[in-house]
Design an enzyme around this catalytic site. Structure first.
Site, mmCIF file in Angstrom:
data_model
loop_
_atom_site.group_PDB
_atom_site.id
_atom_site.type_symbol
_atom_site.label_atom_id
_atom_site.label_comp_id
_atom_site.label_asym_id
_atom_site.label_seq_id
_atom_site.Cartn_x
_atom_site.Cartn_y
_atom_site.Cartn_z
ATOM 1 C CB CYS A 187 -11.660 112.848 -40.279
ATOM 2 S SG CYS A 187 -13.102 112.383 -39.963
ATOM 3 C CB CYS A 241 -14.040 106.877 -39.943
ATOM 4 S SG CYS A 241 -14.145 108.508 -41.058
#
Length: 450
Positions: free
Chosen positions: A379, A201
Site C-alpha cells: 500500500c 486498498c
C-alpha cells in the site's frame, strides 16, 4: 465469431427443469428453448470470471499455458480501469482518462472475450450460467470477480452525490467530484471516512486526506479547515510500523482521528454526516461538513453470495497459500473476491498471480501445489503531492519490504514509483502476465547486502 452468437446444436438447451443450487431459479424447457443464447463455444479448458487486474493477468498466463483458443474471459465492462490511480485523480494530480483503456485493448490476443455477466456457478457440474440462460462449461475455473461497492447501505446515498461538497475516489462516477469539492472548499469540517467492512486498498481512505491537507496548505486555506478522519477501525493502519509513522504525521499536521466511527447517513442537502459510535451501539453523532469524502461499504459480488464456491459471507473460499479452492480442486480464486486474509490491493493481485500460475501448472499435471503465497501486499501511502510511505507486509501484518531502506519514512522516490512506475508496470507487465510482484527484486536487493 461473436461471443454471443447462436449455435444451432446447443447442448445447454436440455428440456426439463433445473435446480442448480438453493435459491436459484427453476428454468422450464420452454423458457430455455425460447430465451437461451449460447456463446460462440460452450466449453473452454480455462474459463476466467472477471476482466479486472486478476482476470486479465491470469488469462494472459493461461494463454501461454494452454493456447489462446482454449481460454475465455467473462467480463461485461467495455472499459478497464487502473483504479490505484484514482487517489491521484481525486487529488487533482492525474486525469481520470489516464486510468482508462478499452477492455478489448487489454484482453490477450486470441483469448475469447465473452461480453456477459455471470449469474450462477455450478462447480459440481463444471459449468457457469451467464445472462440469457447461457451455459459455459470448463475444465479449470479462475474466479476473479473483484469486490462490490455498496453506497446504498449509507442512508442518503448514492443520490447525495448530486449535491456539491461530497465525493468518493472509489467510483469512476464520483472520483472527479472529490477534486471539485477539494477545490471549492472554503471553511469548516473536512471529513474522510472508513467503513465497517473490508475494503479494497485500505490505505486509500486516508491518502486523499493527506493530499487534501497538502492542497489547502498550498492554497492558503489550511487554517480554515478542520481535517477529520472518522474510521470504523480501532487503529489508523493494521501494521504497527507504518501506523506509528502515520500517527506522527497526523499529529504534526493537526489532523483529528476519531476511531470506531461508522458513517451511516449523509444529509447532503444540509451538509451533515451521521456516524454511529461502534463502541456504543445505537449512539450517533452528527457532523456538519464543508467537504466529505466517502469510502463506501463493500462486499462480495451478489453472484457469490450463497454460492457453492463461497464461504458463509460470500468470499471465494480458497487455500490461503495455493489459491486453490478448498472443496473443488479445479477451481481457483484471485484478488478482491477471495477470503484470503490480506489487504485487497493490485499489488496483492500481482503476487497472487505468480503463485496461482505455479499452482495451476502443477494441478494440470496431477501434482500437488508447492508454491506458497505469503500474503504479500503493498500500500503506497500517499502523504503529499511528492511523498509516499511504501507499506509492504504479509499475512501476519509484518513488514515484508522490497528495498534496503526504512520504508516507513516519507520519500519522493516512492511517490514517483506510485505515480509513474507502477502504472507502467500494470499496463505492460501485470496485465500481460509477466509481473508476479516484487519478490525477485526483494531477493536481489537483500542478496546484494550480503
Amino acid at each position: 465469431m461473436s461471443a454471443t452468437g447462436v449455435v444451432s446444436s446447443c447442448s445447454c438447451l436440455r428440456p426439463g427443469v433445473r435446480l442448480l443450487k438453493t435459491g436459484m431459479q427453476k428454468r422450464s424447457s420452454f423458457s430455455l428453448h425460447t430465451a437461451a443464447r449460447c456463446a460462440a463455444r460452450e466449453y473452454y479448458e480455462v474459463l476466467v470470471l472477471g476482466g479486472g487486474a486478476g482476470g486479465i493477468a491470469m488469462s494472459a498466463r493461461m494463454k501461454r499455458k494452454v493456447g489462446a483458443g482454449n481460454v475465455a474471459v467473462v467480463e461485461p465492462s467495455k472499459t478497464h480501469y487502473y483504479q490505484p490511480l484514482w487517489t491521484l485523480v481525486g487529488g487533482g494530480a492525474k486525469k481520470l482518462a489516464t486510468s482508462a483503456r478499452p477492455t478489448g485493448s487489454v484482453m490477450p490476443t486470441g483469448v475469447e472475450w465473452i461480453k456477459s455477466r455471470v449469474t450462477a456457478l455450478d462447480p459440481d457440474k463444471n459449468c457457469v450460467w451467464l445472462e440469457n440462460d447461457t451455459k459455459i462449461s470448463y475444465k479449470y475455473l479462475i474466479i476473479a470477480l473483484g469486490i462490490s461497492l455498496h453506497y446504498e447501505k449509507i442512508k442518503g446515498l448514492p443520490e447525495g452525490f448530486n449535491h456539491p461538497k461530497i465525493g468518493s475516489n472509489y467510483s469512476v462516477h464520483t472520483v472527479e467530484k472529490t477534486w471539485k469539492a477539494l477545490q471549492d472548499f472554503k471553511e469548516g469540517n473536512a471529513i474522510f471516512t472508513f467503513p465497517n467492512t473490508p475494503v479494497k486498498c485500505a490505505g486509500a481512505p486516508q491518502k486523499i486526506m493527506y493530499l487534501s491537507e497538502a492542497y489547502w496548505r498550498k492554497t492558503g486555506k489550511r487554517s480554515k479547515a478542520n481535517v477529520m478522519f472518522n474510521t470504523s477501525l480501532g487503529v489508523i493502519f493494521g501494521v504497527k510500523k507504518y501506523a506509528d509513522a502515520l500517527l506522527e504525521i497526523v499529529k504534526e499536521r493537526n489532523i483529528t482521528v476519531n476511531y470506531k466511527r461508522n458513517l451511516i447517513e449523509v444529509r447532503a442537502d444540509k451538509q451533515e454526516a451521521v456516524f454511529e459510535n461502534l463502541d456504543k451501539p445505537g449512539v450517533t453523532e452528527v457532523h456538519q461538513y464543508e467537504m466529505l469524502h466517502v469510502t463506501p461499504p463493500m462486499g462480495p459480488p451478489d453472484v457469490l453470495i450463497n454460492s457453492p464456491v463461497s464461504d458463509a459471507i460470500g468470499w471465494v473460499d480458497v487455500d490461503k497459500e495455493t489459491l486453490q479452492h478448498k472443496k473443488f480442486p479445479n477451481v481457483f480464486g484471485i484478488g478482491d473476491c477471495t477470503n484470503l486474509p490480506t489487504s485487497k490491493t493490485a499489488a496483492a493481485v500481482a503476487a497472487q498471480s505468480g503463485v496461482l500460475d505455479k499452482t495451476i501448472s502443477l494441478v494440470m499435471k496431477n501434482q500437488l501445489p508447492t508454491k506458497k503465497y505469503d500474503g504479500y501486499t503493498s500500500c503506497p501511502l500517499v502523504t503529499g503531492y511528492n511523498k509516499v510511505i511504501l507499506a509492504e507486509f504479509d499475512y501476519n501484518a509484518q513488514p515484508l519490504e522490497t528495498f534496503p531502506i526504512d520504508q516507513s519514512k516519507e520519500r519522493v522516490t516512492m511517490y514517483h514509483m506510485k505515480a509513474d512506475m507502477m502504472p507502467f508496470l500494470y499496463w505492460n507487465a501485470l496485465l500481460k502476465g509477466y509481473w508476479g510482484g516484487p519478490a525477485p527484486v526483494r531477493k536481489l536487493m537483500h542478496l546484494g547486502l550480503k
